[in-house]
Design a protein around this motif. Structure first.
Motif, PDB file in Angstrom:
ATOM      1  N   TRP A   1       0.830  -1.200   0.000  1.00  0.00           N
ATOM      2  CA  TRP A   1       0.000   0.000   0.000  1.00  0.00           C
ATOM      3  C   TRP A   1       0.870   1.258   0.000  1.00  0.00           C
ATOM      4  O   TRP A   1       0.638   2.185  -0.770  1.00  0.00           O
ATOM      5  N   LEU A   2       1.894   1.271   0.861  1.00  0.00           N
ATOM      6  CA  LEU A   2       2.770   2.431   0.965  1.00  0.00           C
ATOM      7  C   LEU A   2       3.523   2.679  -0.337  1.00  0.00           C
ATOM      8  O   LEU A   2       3.630   3.828  -0.789  1.00  0.00           O
TER       9      LEU A   2
ATOM     10  N   THR B   1       4.558   6.057  -4.854  1.00  0.00           N
ATOM     11  CA  THR B   1       5.086   6.089  -6.222  1.00  0.00           C
ATOM     12  C   THR B   1       4.011   6.061  -7.300  1.00  0.00           C
ATOM     13  O   THR B   1       4.301   6.386  -8.444  1.00  0.00           O
ATOM     14  N   GLY B   2       2.821   5.624  -6.955  1.00  0.00           N
ATOM     15  CA  GLY B   2       1.775   5.461  -7.965  1.00  0.00           C
ATOM     16  C   GLY B   2       1.981   4.211  -8.801  1.00  0.00           C
ATOM     17  O   GLY B   2       1.243   3.972  -9.751  1.00  0.00           O
ATOM     18  N   GLN B   3       2.974   3.420  -8.471  1.00  0.00           N
ATOM     19  CA  GLN B   3       3.266   2.193  -9.201  1.00  0.00           C
ATOM     20  C   GLN B   3       2.872   0.991  -8.356  1.00  0.00           C
ATOM     21  O   GLN B   3       2.464   1.121  -7.218  1.00  0.00           O
TER      22      GLN B   3
END
Length: 93
Positions: free
Chosen positions: A26-27, A32-34
């Motif tokens: 999740w983090l 990063t959006g990846q």
């Protein structure tokens, strides 16, 4: 008795590792959006955690209703995940 203690310890370690893995995924996605979006793995992880809790409850000698509750929660999470996937597949997404 020592064997049961070791099994419970091992199950606790696997449960903690699974939770940390979920938080890490999740983090990473959040920063990063990846990677995988939480919607892609959350229900599978919940189902697995409930199964692990059911085994831990059984090994710990808890009353059978606790095992049944954990198994039911696991089945519900799994069913919800499967229905989401089938619905998404039918819609072509």
């Amino acid at each position: 008795m020592t064997d049961l203690w070791q099994i419970r310890w091992l199950l606790d370690a696997v449960i903690v590792f699974t939770v940390l893995e979920g938080v890490g995924l999740w983090l990473y996605h959040r920063l990063t959006g990846q990677g995988l979006a939480p919607a892609e793995y959350a229900l599978k992880m919940l189902s697995g955690l409930c199964l692990k809790q059911a085994v831990r409850a059984a090994v710990s000698g808890l009353a059978w209703p606790w095992v049944a509750v954990c198994l039911s929660a696991s089945g519900l999470a799994h069913g919800w995940d499967m229905s989401r996937r089938w619905r998404r597949q039918r819609l072509g997404a």
